[in-house]
Motif scaffolding. Structure first.
Motif, PDB file in Angstrom:
ATOM      1  N   ALA A 169     -28.209 -20.853  12.326  1.00 31.66           N
ATOM      2  CA  ALA A 169     -27.222 -19.827  12.666  1.00 31.66           C
ATOM      3  C   ALA A 169     -26.934 -18.894  11.498  1.00 31.66           C
ATOM      4  CB  ALA A 169     -25.941 -20.498  13.124  1.00 31.66           C
ATOM      5  N   MET A 170     -27.251 -19.337  10.291  1.00 31.38           N
ATOM      6  CA  MET A 170     -26.885 -18.540   9.118  1.00 31.38           C
ATOM      7  C   MET A 170     -28.013 -17.612   8.652  1.00 31.38           C
ATOM      8  SD  MET A 170     -23.899 -19.456   8.650  1.00 31.38           S
ATOM      9  CE  MET A 170     -22.900 -20.719   9.404  1.00 31.38           C
ATOM     10  N   ILE A 171     -29.222 -17.795   9.215  1.00 30.54           N
ATOM     11  CA  ILE A 171     -30.349 -16.968   8.749  1.00 30.54           C
ATOM     12  C   ILE A 171     -30.782 -16.058   9.897  1.00 30.54           C
ATOM     13  CG2 ILE A 171     -32.675 -17.021   7.752  1.00 30.54           C
ATOM     14  CD1 ILE A 171     -32.101 -19.890   6.883  1.00 30.54           C
ATOM     15  N   GLU A 228     -26.367 -28.321   0.877  1.00 26.61           N
ATOM     16  CA  GLU A 228     -27.181 -27.593   1.866  1.00 26.61           C
ATOM     17  C   GLU A 228     -26.693 -26.147   1.964  1.00 26.61           C
ATOM     18  OE1 GLU A 228     -29.789 -28.493   3.855  1.00 26.61           O
ATOM     19  OE2 GLU A 228     -29.894 -30.337   2.677  1.00 26.61           O
ATOM     20  N   VAL A 229     -25.365 -26.014   1.947  1.00 22.43           N
ATOM     21  CA  VAL A 229     -24.781 -24.668   2.039  1.00 22.43           C
ATOM     22  C   VAL A 229     -25.210 -23.820   0.843  1.00 22.43           C
ATOM     23  CG1 VAL A 229     -22.573 -23.426   1.942  1.00 22.43           C
ATOM     24  CG2 VAL A 229     -22.835 -25.356   3.484  1.00 22.43           C
ATOM     25  N   LEU A 230     -25.338 -24.480  -0.315  1.00 21.71           N
ATOM     26  CA  LEU A 230     -25.749 -23.741  -1.521  1.00 21.71           C
ATOM     27  C   LEU A 230     -27.089 -23.027  -1.334  1.00 21.71           C
ATOM     28  CD1 LEU A 230     -24.858 -26.133  -4.482  1.00 21.71           C
ATOM     29  CD2 LEU A 230     -23.871 -23.908  -3.958  1.00 21.71           C
ATOM     30  N   LYS A 231     -27.944 -23.612  -0.463  1.00 15.65           N
ATOM     31  CA  LYS A 231     -29.270 -23.017  -0.260  1.00 15.65           C
ATOM     32  C   LYS A 231     -29.178 -21.642   0.390  1.00 15.65           C
ATOM     33  CE  LYS A 231     -31.460 -27.486   0.233  1.00 15.65           C
ATOM     34  NZ  LYS A 231     -31.838 -28.471   1.230  1.00 15.65           N
ATOM     35  N   PHE A 251     -15.421 -16.105   5.093  1.00 12.69           N
ATOM     36  CA  PHE A 251     -16.793 -16.290   5.560  1.00 12.69           C
ATOM     37  C   PHE A 251     -17.322 -17.638   5.075  1.00 12.69           C
ATOM     38  CE2 PHE A 251     -21.421 -14.722   5.376  1.00 12.69           C
ATOM     39  CZ  PHE A 251     -21.637 -15.117   6.684  1.00 12.69           C
ATOM     40  N   MET A 252     -16.975 -17.959   3.829  1.00  7.24           N
ATOM     41  CA  MET A 252     -17.414 -19.236   3.254  1.00  7.24           C
ATOM     42  C   MET A 252     -16.854 -20.409   4.076  1.00  7.24           C
ATOM     43  SD  MET A 252     -19.072 -20.651   0.859  1.00  7.24           S
ATOM     44  CE  MET A 252     -19.220 -22.319   0.256  1.00  7.24           C
ATOM     45  N   VAL A 253     -15.578 -20.292   4.452  1.00  5.21           N
ATOM     46  CA  VAL A 253     -14.954 -21.371   5.236  1.00  5.21           C
ATOM     47  C   VAL A 253     -15.693 -21.539   6.561  1.00  5.21           C
ATOM     48  CG1 VAL A 253     -12.859 -21.996   6.523  1.00  5.21           C
ATOM     49  CG2 VAL A 253     -12.685 -21.213   4.171  1.00  5.21           C
ATOM     50  N   ASN A 254     -16.073 -20.404   7.174  1.00  5.52           N
ATOM     51  CA  ASN A 254     -16.829 -20.484   8.437  1.00  5.52           C
ATOM     52  C   ASN A 254     -18.127 -21.248   8.257  1.00  5.52           C
ATOM     53  OD1 ASN A 254     -15.260 -19.306  10.276  1.00  5.52           O
ATOM     54  ND2 ASN A 254     -16.064 -17.238   9.975  1.00  5.52           N
ATOM     55  N   ILE A 255     -18.842 -20.911   7.204  1.00  5.08           N
ATOM     56  CA  ILE A 255     -20.143 -21.558   6.969  1.00  5.08           C
ATOM     57  C   ILE A 255     -19.954 -23.062   6.760  1.00  5.08           C
ATOM     58  CG2 ILE A 255     -22.087 -21.732   5.377  1.00  5.08           C
ATOM     59  CD1 ILE A 255     -21.782 -18.798   4.760  1.00  5.08           C
ATOM     60  N   VAL A 256     -19.005 -23.420   5.892  1.00  9.57           N
ATOM     61  CA  VAL A 256     -18.819 -24.845   5.566  1.00  9.57           C
ATOM     62  C   VAL A 256     -18.355 -25.604   6.808  1.00  9.57           C
ATOM     63  CG1 VAL A 256     -17.502 -26.469   4.155  1.00  9.57           C
ATOM     64  CG2 VAL A 256     -18.319 -24.350   3.154  1.00  9.57           C
ATOM     65  N   ARG A 257     -17.450 -24.987   7.546  1.00 13.79           N
ATOM     66  CA  ARG A 257     -16.892 -25.643   8.730  1.00 13.79           C
ATOM     67  C   ARG A 257     -17.993 -25.953   9.745  1.00 13.79           C
ATOM     68  NH1 ARG A 257     -14.912 -23.918  13.293  1.00 13.79           N
ATOM     69  NH2 ARG A 257     -13.286 -25.157  14.265  1.00 13.79           N
ATOM     70  N   VAL A 258     -18.815 -24.935  10.051  1.00 17.77           N
ATOM     71  CA  VAL A 258     -19.899 -25.135  11.026  1.00 17.77           C
ATOM     72  C   VAL A 258     -20.861 -26.210  10.522  1.00 17.77           C
ATOM     73  CG1 VAL A 258     -21.912 -24.022  12.072  1.00 17.77           C
ATOM     74  CG2 VAL A 258     -19.731 -22.820  11.989  1.00 17.77           C
ATOM     75  N   SER A 259     -21.173 -26.164   9.228  1.00 16.94           N
ATOM     76  CA  SER A 259     -22.130 -27.139   8.682  1.00 16.94           C
ATOM     77  C   SER A 259     -21.568 -28.554   8.756  1.00 16.94           C
ATOM     78  CB  SER A 259     -22.467 -26.803   7.230  1.00 16.94           C
ATOM     79  OG  SER A 259     -22.861 -25.462   7.135  1.00 16.94           O
ATOM     80  N   LYS A 278      -9.531 -29.348   8.332  1.00 10.58           N
ATOM     81  CA  LYS A 278      -8.170 -28.835   8.580  1.00 10.58           C
ATOM     82  C   LYS A 278      -7.637 -28.141   7.324  1.00 10.58           C
ATOM     83  CE  LYS A 278      -6.130 -29.170  12.017  1.00 10.58           C
ATOM     84  NZ  LYS A 278      -6.176 -28.110  13.018  1.00 10.58           N
ATOM     85  N   PHE A 279      -7.924 -28.739   6.167  1.00  8.42           N
ATOM     86  CA  PHE A 279      -7.475 -28.116   4.918  1.00  8.42           C
ATOM     87  C   PHE A 279      -8.125 -26.739   4.746  1.00  8.42           C
ATOM     88  CE2 PHE A 279      -8.529 -27.313   0.442  1.00  8.42           C
ATOM     89  CZ  PHE A 279      -7.251 -27.061  -0.027  1.00  8.42           C
ATOM     90  N   LEU A 280      -9.441 -26.669   5.024  1.00  9.45           N
ATOM     91  CA  LEU A 280     -10.139 -25.378   4.896  1.00  9.45           C
ATOM     92  C   LEU A 280      -9.513 -24.345   5.825  1.00  9.45           C
ATOM     93  CD1 LEU A 280     -13.855 -26.560   4.769  1.00  9.45           C
ATOM     94  CD2 LEU A 280     -12.569 -25.470   2.942  1.00  9.45           C
ATOM     95  N   GLU A 281      -9.219 -24.764   7.050  1.00  7.02           N
ATOM     96  CA  GLU A 281      -8.608 -23.825   8.005  1.00  7.02           C
ATOM     97  C   GLU A 281      -7.256 -23.341   7.486  1.00  7.02           C
ATOM     98  OE1 GLU A 281     -10.657 -25.657  12.040  1.00  7.02           O
ATOM     99  OE2 GLU A 281      -8.562 -26.085  11.617  1.00  7.02           O
ATOM    100  N   TRP A 282      -6.533 -24.255   6.842  1.00  5.44           N
ATOM    101  CA  TRP A 282      -5.194 -23.905   6.342  1.00  5.44           C
ATOM    102  C   TRP A 282      -5.256 -22.849   5.242  1.00  5.44           C
ATOM    103  CZ3 TRP A 282      -1.339 -27.180   3.096  1.00  5.44           C
ATOM    104  CH2 TRP A 282      -0.033 -26.785   3.391  1.00  5.44           C
ATOM    105  N   THR A 283      -6.409 -22.810   4.538  1.00  4.50           N
ATOM    106  CA  THR A 283      -6.514 -21.821   3.458  1.00  4.50           C
ATOM    107  C   THR A 283      -6.710 -20.409   4.005  1.00  4.50           C
ATOM    108  OG1 THR A 283      -8.907 -22.104   3.286  1.00  4.50           O
ATOM    109  CG2 THR A 283      -7.553 -23.483   1.841  1.00  4.50           C
ATOM    110  N   VAL A 284      -7.159 -20.302   5.279  1.00  2.00           N
ATOM    111  CA  VAL A 284      -7.439 -18.952   5.807  1.00  2.00           C
ATOM    112  C   VAL A 284      -6.582 -18.582   7.009  1.00  2.00           C
ATOM    113  CG1 VAL A 284      -9.815 -18.824   4.998  1.00  2.00           C
ATOM    114  CG2 VAL A 284      -9.347 -19.860   7.213  1.00  2.00           C
TER     115      VAL A 284
END
Ligand code: SF4
Length: 676
Positions: free
Chosen positions: A304-306, A232-235, A247-255, A123-129
């Motif tokens: 989904a990211m590759i 994992e996201v760092l990979k 875009f970063m928020v999307n990746i982290v959220r899905v993960s 929720k916090f991540l969503e609030w940032t975007v």
């Protein structure tokens, strides 16, 4: 060196084995021995709950009849999602055990998204975007993991109805802004590498206090899992390059949403494991569920990211259908030889969403169908989906209990208010919910004035004008300049953050309202204004409370008239006995002993002002009727009866009366306790 469970070779594993070979190691593939050539059957169920209750019943029977060291296996797809349902089914089947943890091990933790910490981080991540509405922000403010956000319980109307983190930060004081400085970087279109974004995010969460929660065990595990997701996201860093924060928020959220927490593995007689975990394991009895045609083989799940071509080229497993089919076929074969008796099950029902009958997977086509009676000695015991279901009605396991009473209010607590009185009269349960339990109605902050705020503005305006003009002659002499000056002052006090154009329109509207009101006051018999919006205290029924009457007039004959300004819909039928729909005016009649009349002064849009009330004044004031017709009593007797009713309401509140009894159905329409 021995490596286990490397049947599926990911690109990294293949690379590792290649490196070993290049270093001169002999790499030998050893297939697990097929130890059992026993009976393999399949069976269909009409629902998942029936399938689960049969499996847990079967597991209990196996557990009771086999030697102590036996291992009973259950292979389950989507184990993370089903873990809680499976656990509940086992708890019901082993109802006589204090805890099933020493008997059953469900080899998967809960999905990370089910932890409060993960939900709050998302929720916090969503609030940032994006903007959130005020109730979502307040919910985030209640997070025990992000205390340093210092989100208040209530927002003033200087906030927009929806706002994002940067807007919130912009409205805070210097100290909080300085403390949360690092959060201002989580925004905008600036591109950064995944490493940089992860670093900023972890620093921001630290600043917000996610490490400080006192429930160390739960919090620590969830936090460790979230950090693992970040790593994992760092990979993905070399693949995605520089990216925006959104875009970063999307990746982290899905993960985060996809991650399942690890569970401690331990030895128990019954093991529930995922398909992947089960490969190569041996059991004394094995049940494999989830084998409908649509579930086995499972759908392909590329990362989904590759990009898909990249995954195919790297021969990532299970990204092509032949590869997937091959894996599923081998695993089916492996299971069928993993125990002396293996049961495959599937749910054979019409799925509402796809409107077609689900058949068993073609990979099980050669296995014979079994009947329930060949698998379990008491098929009737599982025919109710839940082992307790059949007892419910006959044996009264569930009793319904209603109580019309909350606990009594302490004798020493004499705090009381006019709103308690009104709510106790309108619905005792509402009074109990709001004033005893503290379930307050949360008002959304709003930018433009709503009906209540418009009413408040009108009250303030009339109050200001009556401070200047205390009688009919004074009111008739109010000039346009004075009226505009007062309107401007009132609007600036309350709506200073609104556009000039809106203020101008509102000024024009209020000018018309005031002129119409002046006309109404000049048409009446002469009067003097005695009091305007003055706070007074009254003692009643052993308590004291503060009240504020909009206006008290003294008429030409010396009698006193209590006036309440109303801009919405009201009904003087609310003052009728035996049960009051609104206690406000009867309370005023009790508080002002020499009052000879009570009236609403109505300001209804598009209609002339008018009085609506009761009293002894009917002969001289239009709209104020005598009480004799409606109440069959004299005015003084009506006032006395109101006083007695108000005292009874106070008594019933202190006695804990909390029955659900709205005075009329439309009271519930605007009640925030409706969902309870
Ligand atoms: S919704 Fe109706 S019944 Fe329920 S507490 Fe509110 S007023 Fe009472």
């Amino acid at each position: 060196m021995s490596l286990f469970a490397v049947r599926e070779k990911s690109p990294r594993r293949r690379e590792f084995l290649t490196q070993l070979r290049q270093f001169g190691c002999d790499v030998i593939d050893i297939e697990p021995e097929h130890r059992f050539d026993g009976e393999v059957v399949k069976i269909g169920f009409e629902s998942l709950s029936r399938e689960l209750s049969t499996i847990t019943g079967w597991a209990r029977e196996q557990f009771s009849t086999r030697p102590i060291n036996s291992r009973i296996g259950i292979v389950c797809p989507h184990i993370g999602e089903l873990a809680q349902q499976i656990k509940r089914s086992f708890e019901a089947t082993f109802w006589d055990c204090h805890s099933i943890d020493s008997i059953v091990h469900i080899g998967s933790g809960a999905p990370l998204r089910e932890t409060r910490l993960c939900q709050d981080v998302i929720k916090f991540l969503e609030w940032t975007v994006q903007t959130l509405d005020y109730s979502e922000v307040i919910q985030l403010g209640r997070s025990p993991f992000l205390p340093e956000l210092e989100i208040p319980e209530v927002f003033t109307n200087s906030y927009h109805e929806r706002f994002d983190l940067q807007y919130y930060l912009g409205k805070q004081n210097k100290e909080l802004k300085a403390k949360l400085q690092s959060l201002t970087l989580l925004r905008g279109n600036r591109n950064r590498s995944v490493n940089e974004w992860v670093d900023l995010l972890v620093r921001a969460l630290k600043v917000l206090g996610w490490e400080n929660h006192k429930d160390v065990t739960v919090n620590q595990q969830a936090r460790a899992e979230i950090l693992q997701v970040f790593s994992e996201v760092l990979k993905l860093s070399p693949l995605v390059g520089q990216i925006t924060w959104s875009f970063m928020v999307n990746i982290v959220r899905v993960s985060l949403l996809q991650h399942t927490m690890k569970s401690e593995s331990k030895f128990t007689p019954i093991q529930v494991v995922s398909r992947e975990q089960s490969a190569g394991m041996q059991f004394d009895a094995l049940w494999v569920l989830g084998n409908a045609d649509t579930q086995w083989p499972p759908p392909m799940q590329p990362n989904a990211m590759i990009p898909l071509p990249v995954q195919r080229e790297a021969q990532v497993h299970r990204v092509t259908y032949p590869n997937l089919l091959d894996w599923a076929h081998n695993l089916t074969l492996l299971w069928s030889h993993s125990a002396p008796r293996v049961i495959f099950s599937y749910v054979d029902e019409e799925q509402e969403d796809i409107q077609s009958e689900v058949a068993v997977s073609q990979l099980l086509a050669t296995f014979p169908e079994a009947t329930l009676s060949t698998l379990i000695s008491e098929p009737g015991s599982v025919s109710h989906d839940h082992p307790w279901a059949r007892h419910m009605k006959d044996e009264n396991y569930i009793n319904e209990y209603f109580s019309d009473f909350g606990t009594k209010v302490s004798q020493t607590d004499t705090r009381f208010s006019t709103s308690i009185l009104r709510n106790q009269s309108q619905c005792p349960f509402r009074a109990w919910g709001i004033h005893r339990v503290g379930i307050k109605d949360q008002q959304a902050p709003y930018r433009f004035p709503d009906a209540i705020e418009r009413g408040n503005i009108l009250h303030a305006l009339i109050q200001e004008l009556l401070e200047i003009a205390k009688n009919q002659i004074g009111i008739s002499k109010l000039t346009e300049e004075v009226i505009i000056e007062v309107i401007t002052k009132v609007l600036e006090d309350r709506l200073d953050n609104l556009p000039r154009q809106f203020i101008d329109q509102e000024t024009e509207r209020l000018k018309k309202v005031v002129n119409q009101w002046i006309e109404f006051e000049c048409d009446r018999a002469p009067f003097e204004v005695m009091e305007v919006e003055e706070y007074q205290e009254i003692g009643l029924g052993g308590v004291s409370m503060w009240y504020k009457i909009d206006r008290i007039d003294k008429l030409d004959d010396g009698s006193v008239l209590v006036i309440d300004l109303k801009t919405g819909t009201v009904n003087r039928g609310d003052w009728h006995l035996p049960r009051l729909g609104d206690t406000q005016m009867p309370l005023y009649a009790t508080a002002v002993p020499d009052c000879k009349g009570l009236t609403y002064l109505l300001f209804n849009r598009g209609k002339p002002n008018r009085f609506m009330g009761y009293g002894e004044l009917e002969t001289v004031i239009k709209g104020i009727d005598g009480v004799s017709n409606k109440f069959q009593m004299s005015w003084d007797d009506v006032k006395q009866a109101w006083k007695v009713e108000l005292e009874n309401l106070i008594k019933s509140y202190f006695a804990g009366d909390a029955y659900v009894d709205p005075v009329r159905p439309n009271v519930c329409r605007n009640c925030h306790l409706m969902s309870i």
